[in-house]
Design a protein around this motif. Structure first.
Motif, short mmCIF file in Angstrom:
data_model
loop_
_atom_site.label_atom_id
_atom_site.label_comp_id
_atom_site.label_asym_id
_atom_site.label_seq_id
_atom_site.Cartn_x
_atom_site.Cartn_y
_atom_site.Cartn_z
N TYR A 49 2.78 -2.09 -8.15
CA TYR A 49 3.89 -2.47 -7.18
C TYR A 49 4.93 -3.50 -6.96
N HIS A 53 -1.66 -0.42 -12.62
CA HIS A 53 -1.36 0.19 -11.77
C HIS A 53 -0.86 -1.33 -10.93
N GLU A 112 -0.83 4.36 -10.95
CA GLU A 112 -0.18 3.69 -10.15
C GLU A 112 0.97 2.75 -10.35
N TRP A 159 -9.58 2.89 4.50
CA TRP A 159 -8.82 3.24 5.13
C TRP A 159 -8.51 3.64 7.01
N TRP A 176 -11.37 -5.45 -3.24
CA TRP A 176 -11.44 -4.71 -1.62
C TRP A 176 -12.39 -3.67 -2.36
N ALA A 194 3.45 6.46 -7.39
CA ALA A 194 2.13 6.91 -5.47
C ALA A 194 3.09 6.26 -5.20
N GLN A 195 2.87 7.01 -3.81
CA GLN A 195 2.19 8.70 -4.07
C GLN A 195 2.98 9.69 -3.70
N ILE A 242 3.53 6.26 0.58
CA ILE A 242 4.69 5.05 -0.29
C ILE A 242 4.89 6.27 -1.59
N ASN A 293 -11.48 3.60 -9.02
CA ASN A 293 -10.34 2.96 -9.14
C ASN A 293 -10.53 1.75 -8.93
N GLU A 294 -9.70 1.14 -9.58
CA GLU A 294 -9.61 -0.42 -8.88
C GLU A 294 -10.64 -0.97 -8.93
N LEU A 313 1.50 3.22 5.45
CA LEU A 313 1.71 2.85 4.41
C LEU A 313 2.91 3.81 3.81
N LEU A 349 -4.74 9.29 2.62
CA LEU A 349 -5.00 8.19 2.77
C LEU A 349 -3.67 8.70 3.83
N GLU A 406 -3.30 10.88 -2.79
CA GLU A 406 -4.90 10.41 -1.66
C GLU A 406 -5.50 11.20 -0.89
N TRP A 420 6.07 -0.83 -2.92
CA TRP A 420 5.21 -1.14 -2.02
C TRP A 420 5.20 -1.94 -0.83
N GLY A 423 -7.93 6.60 -5.77
CA GLY A 423 -7.73 5.38 -4.70
C GLY A 423 -8.55 5.39 -4.64
N ASN A 424 -8.72 3.80 -3.11
CA ASN A 424 -9.24 3.16 -2.60
C ASN A 424 -10.44 4.02 -2.00
#
Ligand code: AHR
Length: 521
Positions: A245, A243, A293, A98, A179, A352-353, A358, A173-174, A320, A30, A28, A297, A72-73
């Motif tokens: 974590y 996903h 994912e 991010w 968020w 991920a990732q 992470i 994504n998500e 991360l 990120l 990502e 984390w 990803g976000n």
């Protein structure tokens, strides 16, 4: 003294052929995943395109067949066309996910090239947060088409004559997460995903689509989210994403290692929800799972949350950067064992990732690339977990933890690689204190099977870590704590251990002959 554990391993008890994409990963935009991770022009290890050779070597060592990108976000406000063309005219942007400045010096074309060099395939996500169907179509045309139309032409003019032929596409994504920039209610997202996939298929009918499932098992909308979105989009998509974590904030190792019981529930519930919608629609089509994912984390989480609210917008700030421990490696092994047991439905999975965020691979900005503890179980399952996942009946002693009951001391499974004549057992002893006598009955493989190697990761403090200076401090080592006679394995699995027991020399003909009554051939 712990109870003994027993397992049966038989080549005819097949769950499914394991999809190679089970060992996928994720990059990502990120933190330092891209910049100073996979891409760092000027670094002594950088190639002519600025890709770090030391990182590419480790990625190839892991054998990662598919890499999800660019989020990803991050993807939910990604303007892909800013990331292509001459670098000097690329527009920087604010990454809202991010709180970072995105320079766009690395983009769609660079990632495609990087994947070729690492022998990986691209799994591309489209922005269904702040953009939609038209933009997804433009990106698809840019990547996959060879027509004389604007975006296909733009790719050629940018120096990439051949279409990329990207097969697997994520529908955002998500999108269930509040968020997420552009978060939507289930029915609205389901319609958008369906219409986008439908239109993209009109452009290229070889594509496969992943619809966003729940961001984790604790989401209040789980599993209604899956039911509602699938009722809208079932005919157009091929996979539901999952996903998850895990963390161990309380320092409760026994309970941390029991997390795969919840993972089983998560996977099973999604399988059932898909099958419910399929039945309701009288559909013949089977939708599968993309666990795109997954990881541990938590180590960096609090610090990063504070940092993102406090510090000014910056280019690739370290975020991360979880420093993984020995117990994290054990959980990664347990997660992979769980995935193998669901190899009939999990066709894609992405650790991920991949780099710095992470990640199993870390880089020093002014130094080398190195392997975290979790690198090793992933490496071993990616290497030996190819072929058929086997249904392996297992009996083991059990224990309770603070939040879980009936947790088996041993969790184990096996993979059979018919082409190579190999069998591999993956086993974790979750007991904190007891060595377990583990036996496996492999007589169905007949004569000829030999035990090549038994490695273990064991004997480390739960918080032991690797570093740039020593990335083999926590790593598998060979052990001789086993015997193998007449197709019966007995091995002593140490407390808190990750074990890989590898056999070779299997031939179906020899096995058949050794099962025939005397005198017959
Ligand atoms: O992998 C880090 C983040 O975790 C991803 O951007 C997002 O999809 C998930 O919440």
């Amino acid at each position: 003294m712990a109870d003994k554990a027993k397992m049966i391993v038989d080549p005819s008890f097949r769950i499914a052929e394991i999809d190679r994409r089970m060992y996928g990963s994720f990059i990502e935009h990120l933190g330092r995943a891209v910049y100073t991770g996979i891409y760092q022009p000027g670094h002594p290890a950088a190639d002519e395109d600025g890709f770090r050779r030391d990182v590419m070597e480790l990625v190839r060592e892991l054998g990662v067949p598919i890499v999800r990108y660019p989020g990803g976000n991050f993807v939910s406000n990604f303007f892909w066309e800013d990331s292509v063309g001459p670098k000097e005219s690329r527009r920087p942007r604010l990454d809202l996910a991010w709180r970072t400045l995105e320079s766009n010096q690395f983009g769609i074309d660079e990632f495609q090239k990087w994947c070729r060099r690492t022998d990986s395939e691209v799994m591309m996500a489209v922005n269904l947060g702040t953009r939609g169907t038209a933009d997804a179509l433009n990106l698809l045309e840019y990547c996959n088409l060879d027509t004389g139309t604007a975006y296909a032409r733009m790719r050629r003019e940018n120096g990439h004559p051949e279409p990329y032929r990207i097969r697997t596409w994520c529908m955002g994504n998500e999108m269930d997460g509040p968020w997420q920039v552009g978060h939507k209610p289930a029915a609205e997202y389901g319609r958008l995903a369906a219409e986008t996939a439908k239109a993209m298929k009109l452009m290229d009918d070889s594509l496969e689509f992943v619809i966003c499932g729940s961001s984790n098992i604790m989401m209040p909308t789980f599993p209604e989210w899956e039911r509602i979105t699938l009722e809208e989009a079932y005919d157009y998509i091929d996979y539901v994403s999952l996903h998850q974590y895990y963390g161990n904030d309380e320092g409760d190792t026994a309970d941390f290692l029991a997390n795969t019981l919840d993972l089983e529930t998560f996977i099973h519930t999604i399988e059932c929800t898909i099958d419910y919608v399929r039945a309701k629609r009288r559909s013949k089509k089977q939708v599968n799972l993309s666990f795109d994912e997954w990881n541990v984390w938590y180590h960096s989480m609090q610090k990063d949350n504070e940092k993102m609210t406090r510090e000014p917008w910056d280019l690739h700030p370290p975020l991360l950067e979880d420093h993984y421990t020995f117990e994290d490696a054990l959980l990664v092994g347990l997660i992979l064992i769980t995935f193998l047991r669901h190899a009939d439905r999990i066709r894609i999975a992405c650790l991920a990732q991949l780099v710095n965020v992470i990640a199993p691979i870390m880089t020093e900005e002014n130094g080398n690339a190195w392997r975290q503890t979790i690198f090793y179980p992933f490496l071993q399952v990616s290497k030996y977990g190819r072929g058929y996942a086997l249904e392996c009946p297992l009996t083991s002693g059990k224990h309770d933890t603070s939040k879980h009951t009936d947790v088996t001391d041993i969790d184990a499974t096996a993979v059979y690689n018919e082409e190579k004549g190999e069998v591999t057992i993956f086993a974790v002893n979750r007991s904190m204190t007891e060595t377990v006598d583990f036996s496996a009955d492999l007589r169905a493989f007949g004569d000829g099977l030999v035990l090549d190697e038994h490695t273990e990761m064991a004997g480390f403090p739960v918080d032991a870590v690797n570093s740039a200076e020593n990335d083999r401090a926590v790593a598998p080592k060979k052990t001789a704590e086993h015997s193998f006679e007449n197709g019966e394995l007995t091995a002593q699995l140490r407390p808190l251990s990750w074990n890989v027991i590898h056999f070779s020399g299997y031939s179906a003909d020899v096995a058949r002959a050794s099962h025939l009554p005397c005198g017959q051939s």
